[in-house]
Design an enzyme around this catalytic site. Structure first.
Site, PDB file in Angstrom:
ATOM      1  CE  LYS A 178      -2.045  -0.509   3.841  1.00 41.67           C
ATOM      2  NZ  LYS A 178      -1.582  -2.219   3.983  1.00 41.67           N
ATOM      3  CG  ASN A 225      -2.082   3.076   7.098  1.00 43.31           C
ATOM      4  OD1 ASN A 225      -3.210   3.669   8.317  1.00 43.31           O
ATOM      5  ND2 ASN A 225      -1.652   2.786   6.836  1.00 43.31           N
ATOM      6  CG  HIS A 263      -4.342  -5.844  10.463  1.00 37.64           C
ATOM      7  ND1 HIS A 263      -3.432  -5.561  10.813  1.00 37.64           N
ATOM      8  CD2 HIS A 263      -4.081  -5.772   9.202  1.00 37.64           C
ATOM      9  CE1 HIS A 263      -2.375  -4.861  10.631  1.00 37.64           C
ATOM     10  NE2 HIS A 263      -2.725  -4.903   9.721  1.00 37.64           N
TER      11      HIS A 263
END
Length: 471
Positions: free
Chosen positions: A127, A150, A196
């Protein structure tokens, strides 16, 4: 800063005063809201006060007065169980949102002619590189581009909304969980693998959070989706059949019949159904390895969707400087390259680097993850010798026993010295001293960045003075 005026004159609770929470509190305050900001950590509260944010213990407030709870993405929203303040908000009917949702609503309130372009990027891996790469290409092309989310700058700390601007935003699954209104002109979903799961309950929950990046797209918008894992393959096929948006598939593994392919370092645009050669990715020094080929294909697809021509995009790919701690070349001594991949905090991330080189003198270790390094066994032939540090050194040595020569070094400085000495003595071409730890850093360093900075300093300390300027 992007002022949030939706809550002018209203009481808004902000919980979690890290980077995103602090920017949300400032943006709400600038827009006229009565902000009640709180964090359970005393040191974090002190930093918020120093930044001009008044504190208010929302644990003791009347929750029926709040118009919204703005939750930091680091606070558990649903799993493993909702945070106590999330439960309080739900019991009193207070909407729970995040900083990305505040940004989305600010954009939504604009007339269509004043709306900026939004490019959002998500996925399990890649990302940050893809976000920075898209931002770099657009900037080199002369676009008014703002990069954040982010990565780097919080979304609400970016420059104010403007119709000619392009916002390039990295989005984690935690942020996407709290998004309802965001519409992306270009939504990029790179890849998906288990991660996650404690915060999403299951792989289905994790995938569902990531899929929210597409939820408000229209027939005018573009979805760029990786085709290199079974999860995103299914997503790409399903969205192509049912979604209103245009779907562009990308791959660094397959030569696609229609889409963008970056196989063996050669970038092809086949969106028209006829393969057009764009350029060689081995001419892009910061985009080494198959995982970066996928990142390059995604960036190319996103920038084409925004109207850039192939030549301009390829020029941007070539000039991209890369990100620190992600396959970062930090120097070369006696023909031996030193690569800082400190961001590789698990085996899956380290796999990308180990796949990208041969004759590797591998520095690994730290706080081990549950899977260890056993999943990397197919890549052990690329490793000439391993140099092990931190808590994981004995466990990793046992995994490598009989498969890869290894040396327990304890600390990073001894590992760097030993790896360089052995590589120089061997005298074989193409040697790479690679820091790709497959571990967290917390046993010896504050974070992966501090670990990578230490590696860079050690390498530069060994370099002749004449080379240090160009390292």
């Amino acid at each position: 800063m992007i002022p949030i005026t939706e809550y002018a004159g209203k009481d808004v609770a902000v919980y979690g005063l890290g980077r995103t929470g602090l920017s949300a509190a400032k943006a709400l305050k600038a827009g006229g809201a009565r902000v009640h900001a709180w964090d359970d950590n005393e040191e974090t509260r002190a930093k918020a006060e120093a930044a001009g944010i008044a504190l208010s213990d929302i644990n003791k407030r009347d929750w029926q007065t709040f118009a919204a709870l703005v939750l930091s993405p680091g606070i558990p929203y649903k799993y493993p169980q909702p945070h106590r303040l999330v439960r309080m908000a739900e019991m009193t009917g207070v909407p729970v949102i995040g900083d990305m949702e505040l940004f989305a609503r600010a954009v939504q309130a604009l007339p269509e002619r004043a709306r900026p372009k939004i490019v959002a990027i998500t996925g399990t891996n890649g990302k940050s590189t893809t976000t920075a790469l898209i931002g770099h290409i657009l900037k080199q092309a002369g676009r008014d581009v703002r990069v954040g989310g982010n990565i780097g700058t919080g979304v609400l700390d970016l420059a104010a909304l403007h119709s000619n601007a392009v916002y390039v935003l990295e989005m984690s699954s935690y942020q996407l969980d709290l998004v309802k209104s965001l519409r992306c002109d270009v939504a990029v979903f790179l890849n998906l693998s288990p991660d996650h799961l404690d915060r999403h309950g299951s792989m289905d929950g994790y995938q569902a959070a990531k899929m929210r990046i597409f939820q408000n797209q229209t027939e005018k918008d573009v979805a760029v989706i990786g085709f290199d894992d079974v999860y995103t393959q299914s997503i790409a096929i399903g969205l192509s059949a049912k979604g209103p948006q245009k779907v562009v598939q990308i791959s660094s593994t397959y030569t696609l019949g229609k889409g963008i392919s970056a196989v063996d370092g050669r970038l092809y645009d086949n969106q028209s159904g006829k393969a057009e050669f764009v350029g060689k990715l081995d001419e892009c020094p910061a985009l080494l390895g198959r995982h970066n080929y996928q990142n390059a294909a995604a960036a190319y697809a996103a920038c084409r969707a925004l109207g850039l021509d192939p030549g301009t995009i390829m020029a941007g790919l070539r000039s991209f400087p890369g990100l620190a701690h992600r396959m970062e070349a930090v120097g070369e001594i006696d023909g031996i390259r030193f690569i800082n991949d400190s961001k590789a905090t698990n085996a899956q991330a380290a796999e990308q680097a180990l796949r990208s080189f041969k004759n590797i003198y591998w520095i690994a270790g730290g706080v081990p993850k549950a899977e260890g390094i056993a999943p990397l066994a197919p890549l052990f032939p690329n490793i000439t010798k391993a140099y092990l540090i931190g808590q994981a050194e004995d466990v990793f040595a046992a995994t490598l026993h009989g498969k890869v020569p290894s040396q327990v070094c304890g600390a990073l400085d001894r590992a760097v010295e030993a790896a360089y000495r052995d590589a120089k003595a061997a005298g074989e071409p193409g040697a790479v001293v690679l820091l790709s730890p497959a571990c967290a850093s917390f046993d010896q360093f504050k974070d992966y960045e501090q670990r990578g900075d230490a590696f860079r300093r050690l390498v530069q300390g060994m370099m002749p003075a004449s080379l240090k300027v160009t390292a």
